[in-house]
Design a protein around this motif. Structure first.
Motif, short mmCIF file in Angstrom:
data_model
loop_
_atom_site.label_atom_id
_atom_site.label_comp_id
_atom_site.label_asym_id
_atom_site.label_seq_id
_atom_site.Cartn_x
_atom_site.Cartn_y
_atom_site.Cartn_z
N ASP A 35 0.82 -1.21 0.00
CA ASP A 35 0.00 0.00 0.00
C ASP A 35 0.86 1.27 0.00
OD1 ASP A 35 -2.27 -1.57 0.05
OD2 ASP A 35 -2.59 -1.36 2.21
N HIS A 36 1.99 1.22 0.69
CA HIS A 36 2.88 2.38 0.72
C HIS A 36 3.38 2.70 -0.69
CE1 HIS A 36 5.85 5.25 2.04
NE2 HIS A 36 6.75 4.59 1.35
N CYS A 37 3.68 1.69 -1.46
CA CYS A 37 4.12 1.90 -2.85
C CYS A 37 3.02 2.60 -3.65
CB CYS A 37 4.45 0.57 -3.52
SG CYS A 37 5.83 -0.33 -2.79
N GLU A 38 1.79 2.15 -3.47
CA GLU A 38 0.66 2.76 -4.16
C GLU A 38 0.55 4.24 -3.80
OE1 GLU A 38 -2.78 0.54 -2.98
OE2 GLU A 38 -2.20 -1.23 -4.14
N GLN A 39 0.63 4.53 -2.50
CA GLN A 39 0.51 5.90 -2.03
C GLN A 39 1.64 6.78 -2.56
OE1 GLN A 39 0.27 5.52 2.24
NE2 GLN A 39 -1.68 4.45 2.15
N SER A 40 2.83 6.24 -2.63
CA SER A 40 3.97 7.00 -3.13
C SER A 40 3.77 7.40 -4.59
CB SER A 40 5.25 6.17 -2.98
OG SER A 40 6.35 6.86 -3.53
N ILE A 41 3.33 6.45 -5.40
CA ILE A 41 3.09 6.73 -6.82
C ILE A 41 1.94 7.73 -6.96
CG2 ILE A 41 2.20 5.73 -8.96
CD1 ILE A 41 3.91 3.25 -8.31
N GLN A 42 0.87 7.51 -6.23
CA GLN A 42 -0.29 8.41 -6.32
C GLN A 42 0.10 9.84 -5.94
OE1 GLN A 42 -3.63 5.00 -5.47
NE2 GLN A 42 -3.18 6.38 -3.83
N LYS A 43 0.90 9.98 -4.90
CA LYS A 43 1.33 11.31 -4.47
C LYS A 43 2.21 11.97 -5.52
CE LYS A 43 3.67 13.84 -0.84
NZ LYS A 43 4.46 13.79 0.38
N GLY A 44 3.16 11.21 -6.06
CA GLY A 44 4.07 11.77 -7.06
C GLY A 44 3.37 12.22 -8.33
N VAL A 45 2.44 11.42 -8.81
CA VAL A 45 1.72 11.76 -10.04
C VAL A 45 0.73 12.90 -9.77
CG1 VAL A 45 0.14 10.91 -11.82
CG2 VAL A 45 2.03 9.47 -11.05
N ALA A 46 0.08 12.90 -8.62
CA ALA A 46 -0.91 13.93 -8.30
C ALA A 46 -0.30 15.32 -8.22
CB ALA A 46 -1.61 13.58 -6.99
N GLU A 47 1.00 15.41 -8.01
CA GLU A 47 1.67 16.71 -7.94
C GLU A 47 1.77 17.40 -9.31
OE1 GLU A 47 5.41 15.78 -6.09
OE2 GLU A 47 4.53 15.77 -4.07
N LEU A 48 1.59 16.64 -10.38
CA LEU A 48 1.66 17.21 -11.73
C LEU A 48 0.42 18.06 -12.01
CD1 LEU A 48 2.87 14.06 -13.70
CD2 LEU A 48 4.25 16.04 -13.06
N PRO A 49 0.57 19.10 -12.81
CA PRO A 49 -0.61 19.89 -13.18
C PRO A 49 -1.53 19.08 -14.08
CG PRO A 49 1.29 20.60 -14.44
CD PRO A 49 1.79 19.61 -13.44
N GLY A 50 -2.82 19.28 -13.93
CA GLY A 50 -3.79 18.65 -14.82
C GLY A 50 -4.18 17.22 -14.47
N ILE A 51 -3.64 16.68 -13.39
CA ILE A 51 -4.00 15.32 -12.98
C ILE A 51 -5.35 15.36 -12.28
CG2 ILE A 51 -3.38 13.35 -11.53
CD1 ILE A 51 -1.55 13.75 -13.97
N GLN A 52 -6.27 14.57 -12.77
CA GLN A 52 -7.61 14.54 -12.19
C GLN A 52 -7.82 13.33 -11.29
OE1 GLN A 52 -9.90 14.71 -15.77
NE2 GLN A 52 -9.31 16.81 -16.18
N SER A 53 -7.12 12.23 -11.59
CA SER A 53 -7.29 11.02 -10.80
C SER A 53 -6.07 10.12 -10.99
CB SER A 53 -8.55 10.29 -11.26
OG SER A 53 -8.66 9.02 -10.66
N VAL A 54 -5.65 9.48 -9.89
CA VAL A 54 -4.56 8.49 -9.94
C VAL A 54 -4.95 7.32 -9.06
CG1 VAL A 54 -2.10 8.04 -9.56
CG2 VAL A 54 -2.86 10.36 -10.04
N GLU A 55 -4.89 6.12 -9.61
CA GLU A 55 -5.19 4.91 -8.83
C GLU A 55 -4.09 3.89 -9.10
OE1 GLU A 55 -9.11 3.40 -9.64
OE2 GLU A 55 -9.96 5.42 -9.68
N ALA A 56 -3.23 3.69 -8.12
CA ALA A 56 -2.18 2.69 -8.24
C ALA A 56 -2.65 1.42 -7.53
CB ALA A 56 -0.89 3.19 -7.61
N ASN A 57 -2.31 0.24 -8.10
CA ASN A 57 -2.72 -1.03 -7.52
C ASN A 57 -1.53 -1.98 -7.55
OD1 ASN A 57 -3.73 -3.66 -7.09
ND2 ASN A 57 -5.73 -3.08 -7.89
N HIS A 58 -0.97 -2.28 -6.38
CA HIS A 58 0.21 -3.14 -6.33
C HIS A 58 -0.12 -4.60 -6.66
CE1 HIS A 58 -1.20 -3.99 -2.20
NE2 HIS A 58 -0.50 -5.10 -2.29
N GLU A 59 -1.37 -5.01 -6.47
CA GLU A 59 -1.74 -6.40 -6.72
C GLU A 59 -1.67 -6.77 -8.19
OE1 GLU A 59 -5.48 -7.09 -4.79
OE2 GLU A 59 -4.63 -6.74 -2.79
#
Length: 106
Positions: A49-73
């Protein structure tokens, strides 16, 4: 005397509030609205889950991002973004900057 000052201040406040609320709304921008793009990436290295959160946070910082859903499974990251503000290269770089590898799209 204090009462007349208080009433005077109240009257000015109400006049200002009424004047501000009567302003006409501005016309919407005439620029065309870009449609959102949805892309799913295959991302190696996500294990929790930490990996998912890290990716979601990094991508969400970009302009124009509306949604990010990372799934480690299933090792995927789904991104919905405005192509007029960012692109797939920037998204890939944001994921890889966090230490993961984008191997393509599933």
């Amino acid at each position: 005397m204090k009462r007349s000052i208080l009433l005077f201040a109240l009257a000015i406040g109400l006049t200002t509030a009424c004047t501000n609320s009567a302003k006409q709304p501005t016309a919407p921008s005439q620029q065309p609205v870009a449609e959102s793009i949805e892309v799913t990436y295959h991302v190696e290295g996500m294990t929790c889950d930490h990996c998912e959160q890290s990716i979601q946070k990094g991508v969400a910082e970009l302009p124009g991002i509306q949604s990010v859903e990372a799934n480690h499974e299933d090792s995927t990251t789904k991104v919905i973004y405005d192509p007029s503000q960012t692109d797939q290269k920037a998204i890939t770089q944001a994921i890889e900057k966090r230490g993961y590898t984008v191997t393509g799209r599933p």
